[in-house]
Design an enzyme around this catalytic site. Structure first.
Site, PDB file in Angstrom:
ATOM      1  CB  ILE A  18    -103.368  -7.113  53.389  1.00  0.00           C
ATOM      2  CG1 ILE A  18    -104.269  -5.880  53.433  1.00  0.00           C
ATOM      3  CG2 ILE A  18    -103.185  -7.687  54.785  1.00  0.00           C
ATOM      4  CD1 ILE A  18    -105.659  -6.169  53.941  1.00  0.00           C
ATOM      5  CB  THR A  20     -98.958 -13.110  48.827  1.00  0.00           C
ATOM      6  OG1 THR A  20     -97.673 -13.284  49.448  1.00  0.00           O
ATOM      7  CG2 THR A  20     -98.999 -11.775  48.098  1.00  0.00           C
ATOM      8  N   GLY A  21    -100.575 -15.522  49.979  1.00  0.00           N
ATOM      9  CA  GLY A  21    -100.575 -16.871  50.530  1.00  0.00           C
ATOM     10  C   GLY A  21    -100.922 -17.879  49.457  1.00  0.00           C
ATOM     11  CG  MET A  23    -106.192 -20.586  49.933  1.00  0.00           C
ATOM     12  SD  MET A  23    -106.584 -21.849  48.720  1.00  0.00           S
ATOM     13  CE  MET A  23    -108.174 -21.279  48.156  1.00  0.00           C
ATOM     14  N   GLY A  24    -103.961 -17.075  47.322  1.00  0.00           N
ATOM     15  CA  GLY A  24    -104.021 -15.850  46.547  1.00  0.00           C
ATOM     16  C   GLY A  24    -103.473 -14.658  47.293  1.00  0.00           C
ATOM     17  CG  ASP A 134    -105.428 -25.664  57.414  1.00  0.00           C
ATOM     18  OD1 ASP A 134    -104.655 -26.346  58.126  1.00  0.00           O
ATOM     19  OD2 ASP A 134    -105.019 -24.779  56.637  1.00  0.00           O
TER      20      ASP A 134
END
Length: 861
Positions: A18, A20-21, A23-24, A134
């Site tokens: 889906i 990426t970022g 945190m994974g 956040d």
């Protein structure tokens, strides 16, 4: 390294990447156990040795796993794959708020709607001691049906649970971030965050204010050419007035935004609950009122389900109060309209509620997801709900001594009715003291010494006082038992059919003399006595799906106490005359998985599509449409599972579809009920001789299609099963009284029945002994025989999610077969009527979503 399609992570199968970022990576995956797609966030193996990143990932899973709210992404599971941890979450379809803002500012109505949902999600997190830290448009997701979900608790921190304190020390980010910048996203951080100081729940409120400002203005509240300039703006500057650029912004809305963006946290809203309450007060203006008034015939009763109301923020509490107060309702002797004060603000199903002894504190049982009840209290001194920490405990009544009557191990039966072990407990604390098993409802005598109860025995429902002394019994069901203030009479509802909440309201004295006060209602739920004991107040719908609160004297004189009350259910009346009421919004889905599609599709038609029955090939579904939008409370409908238009066959409730698909067997809810055959194609309908039958609970065609197996009851008798020749003749009983749920074997020679107070059993059609099926219990509902006739599919009552097992008839061996549930369980109180085709490749089921709010009504009489 990106995972390939088909890779297995525990029980999950990866379908696609889906995104990426930091945190994974996030993948779409299939959970074969529940037959649903999920989202899996995986921390790459190359980072698994980064202790800080690993800690933050685990913290996200722990924090989100504590939360259970429709506006927060649900976490289902956590695990590891080749040393890399992963967390399994609900899969969302839609877009982020950032994407929604790409087109410019939102309308004030939509911004308030989204803001209210975010505030409610924040309130739930803050109650659990979790501060997000956040919040930003990228971490807010808008589903296709308009629901807002708060994402990414990777920066959340579990706070120390000191009473009344939600505070956490916020460390400054180290390597990999700009010097002096703390965890969070610049532009949405609070002043205390950018200073590296303590950041509690009020820090999230500041971030929320910045997001709400951006939704209304179409630009960020704080933005500079560099990080340093943005931080300076957060610390020293005020964003431009909203009203200067957006004429639709009211002063009240601007005040809320300013109150959120106060530099000093002491001057902001102190809780997200307070913030949500103020937003609700604004939602009654403008178009929100028009939407609410358009819904002037809301639903009530599990079998009424009028117009389907799909509001992203669900019930706009203050607008409802304003609407109800403005409906011209009958008030007190002075003629002043009643006032409505909301006292609950969560999205939940409220099953029952009572005033405490002080007349100010309210005790109620509710569930946010599913139907496992929990006890809560609210009071003027502490308006947020306080959980009593007792799961599976359902409230029945409160005595004049302040003692509670509750059910432990409460199991949902339908119509807000539970069954469990009757127990007594003190509100101040202590464990419940159990006193009697298999009780459904109870109420205290005025002296607080003993209890009137409702329970089933021998296939009949019984009202007993004291326990063991029968005052009234029926082959249908009884509900909502309430003692009069003088203790000389007991009020209750009597329903002719066990599955339908139609019926009448009656009182019985302590010698067993029953008086019917009113009868013939489409649905009824909720009874209370007036403080003087001269009237019985009850909620019911008569001839239309619009619920009204009625008042009736013992002599039978009836009046509408709150006419056109917007679907209110009366729960209690205090000694000083205040009413405790709930308002419910019902929606109902009918997911179907046919032989061709690979996923479920919701084939619900209008208000309450229910009781689906599939043709053997899975290409046609026969169902009942409940509710007033059809012009009839019950309508027999047929449609193709490809979503083709609905064919209306006639009035009634569905029982079965003939083996050749040419006839629909249905009941017509007259009193007594009638049985009818509708042709699914060309032909003429035929009414059948009911004999002495009062009501029908289930009905099934024999394999040859020439006769039917019916379960119901005759006047004065308990439920049992009958055979009726469809060419003519009266029904004849073939099972003992106290049996129900009859389901024919594939060859039509045996019947599985439910034996009252026991489990499932086999009965030969031509007569013979009743043989218990080992491994089954009284809560089991039989769904389908296997084609070989050796095993059956059963489910345990109306559990949510609904687990279905395969039971071998000879041995009682029980293995899990399938679990049914919609992806979003918020307010889902029941998953009734699962149906599988003979080959078990296609299935259909219902789910009922009930969302409630509590109000105190003053000035009504």
């Amino acid at each position: 390294m990106t995972l390939k399609s088909g890779t297995r992570l525990g029980p999950y199968e990866i379908l696609s990447l889906i995104g990426t970022g930091g945190m994974g990576e996030v993948y779409r995956a299939k959970d074969p156990r529940l037959g649903r797609d999920v989202a899996i966030k995986v921390l790459p193996g190359s980072f698994s040795e980064d202790t800080d990143r690993l800690r933050r990932f685990e913290l996200e899973a722990r924090a989100a796993g504590l939360l259970n709210h429709p506006n927060i992404t649900a976490v289902y599971d956590i695990g590891q794959h080749e040393g890399a941890p992963y967390v399994v979450q609900e899969l969302l379809e839609g877009e982020t708020l950032r994407a929604a803002l790409a087109g410019g500012r939102l309308t004030a109505r939509k911004a308030i709607d989204f803001a209210l949902q975010i505030a409610r999600g924040m309130a739930q997190a803050h109650e659990k001691g979790i501060v997000h830290r956040d919040l930003k448009p990228e971490n807010l997701f808008i589903t296709r049906d308009g629901r807002v979900k708060i994402l990414d608790f990777g920066l959340a921190k579990l706070t120390h649970q000191d009473p009344g304190v939600l505070a956490t020390n916020l460390p400054t980010a180290e390597a990999g971030t700009e010097a002096g910048v703390v965890m969070g996203t610049i532009g949405y951080m609070s002043p205390e965050q950018v200073k590296g100081k303590v950041a509690d729940a009020r820090s999230d409120i500041f971030s929320f204010g910045a997001i709400l400002y951006e939704m209304l203005a179409g630009r960020r509240a704080f933005h500079g050419d560099s990080a340093a300039e943005t931080i300076s703006a957060i610390l020293r500057e005020e964003p431009p007035d909203l009203s200067a650029s957006n004429q639709s912004i009211t002063p009240g809305l601007e005040r809320i935004v300013r109150h959120c963006l106060e530099k000093n946290p002491e001057q902001r809203f102190h809780s997200a609950h307070d913030l949500a309450f103020d937003l609700e007060s604004l939602s009654g203006s403008g178009s929100a009122v028009s939407e609410l008034r358009a819904a002037s015939a809301p639903s009530h009763g599990k079998r009424l389900h009028p117009s389907r109301l799909v509001w992203p923020a669900l019930l706009l509490t203050a607008a409802v109060a304003a609407f109800l107060a403005g409906r011209g309702l009958k008030g007190g002797a002075s003629g002043i309209a009643p006032s409505y004060r909301p006292i609950s603000f969560h999205q939940e199903t409220i099953f029952n509620a009572r005033f405490a002894l002080d007349g100010r504190t309210v005790i109620y049982s509710a569930a946010a997801k599913g139907n496992t009840p929990e006890l809560f209290t609210v009071s003027p001194d502490f308006p947020a709900p306080k959980p009593l920490g007792l799961s599976g405990v359902h409230l029945l009544a409160v005595s004049r001594r302040g003692e509670l009557a509750v059910l432990t191990g409460a199991r949902f039966m339908g119509h807000n009715v539970f069954q469990g072990t009757l127990a007594r407990m003190q509100l101040q604390g202590g464990a419940p003291r159990e006193i009697l098993e298999n009780v459904r409802e109870a109420d205290w005598s005025p002296d607080g010494e003993s209890l009137a109860i409702i329970r089933e025995a021998g296939g009949k429902d019984r009202l007993e006082f004291p326990a063991g002394t029968v005052l009234c019994e029926t082959g249908g069901y009884l509900s909502d038992v309430r003692f009069s203030p003088k203790g000389d009479r007991i009020a209750f509802f009597e329903h002719p059919s066990k599955w339908d909440d139609r019926g009448g309201v009656s009182v019985v004295d302590l010698k067993g003399k029953k008086t019917v006060l009113a009868d013939g209602f489409w649905g009824e739920e909720g009874i209370a006595w007036s403080p003087k004991g001269d009237e019985v107040l009850f909620s019911a719908a008569a001839a239309t799906p619009q619920y009204t609160i009625y008042a009736a004297t013992v002599a039978g004189k009836r009046r509408a106490a709150l006419d056109n009350a917007g679907g209110l259910t009366i729960r209690d009346v205090s000694l000083d005359g205040h009413w405790l009421v709930t308002r419910e919004i019902f929606t109902q889905g009918m997911p179907v998985r046919s032989a061709d599609p690979t996923a479920e599709q919701d084939l619900a038609w209008l208000d309450g599509s229910d009781v689906p029955i599939l043709s053997p090939d899975g290409k046609t579904v026969l169902f009942t449409e409940f509710g007033g939008s059809t012009g009839s409370n019950y309508l027999v409908c047929l449609r193709r599972t490809d979503g083709s238009p609905v064919v209306q066959l006639g009035e009634g409730f569905v029982l079965d579809l003939s083996p050749d698909g040419k006839w629909a067997l249905a009941g017509i809810p007259t009193s007594p009920q009638q049985l009818i055959l509708y042709p699914t194609g060309a032909g003429t309908s035929r009414r059948l001789d009911r004999g002495g039958m009062e009501s029908y609970a289930t009905g099934h065609f024999f394999p040859d299609g020439r006769s039917a197996l019916l379960c119901g009851h005759e006047a004065g008798k308990a439920s049992r099963c009958y055979v009726q020749d469809l060419e003519g003749g009266k029904p004849r009983p073939i099972t003992p009284e106290g049996t129900s749920q009859g389901l024919l074997s594939p060859d039509g020679s045996e019947i599985v029945v439910s034996v009252s107070g026991a489990g499932l059993a086999l009965v030969p059609v031509k007569g013979g002994e009743v043989r218990p099926i080992p491994g089954t219990a009284s809560a089991d509902i039989v769904i389908r025989w296997d084609q070989d006739g050796r095993s059956i599919l059963v489910c345990r009552g109306r559990d949510v999610p609904l687990k279905i097992d395969r039971v071998t008839i000879a041995s009682g061996n029980r293995v899990e077969f399938r679990t049914l549930a919609p992806p979003d369980l918020s307010g889902v109180s029941s998953i009734p009527n699962p149906y599988f085709t003979p080959d078990q490749k296609s299935y259909a089921y219902n789910f009922v979503r009930t969302l409630s709010r509590l109000f105190i009504v003053e000035g009504a009489r």
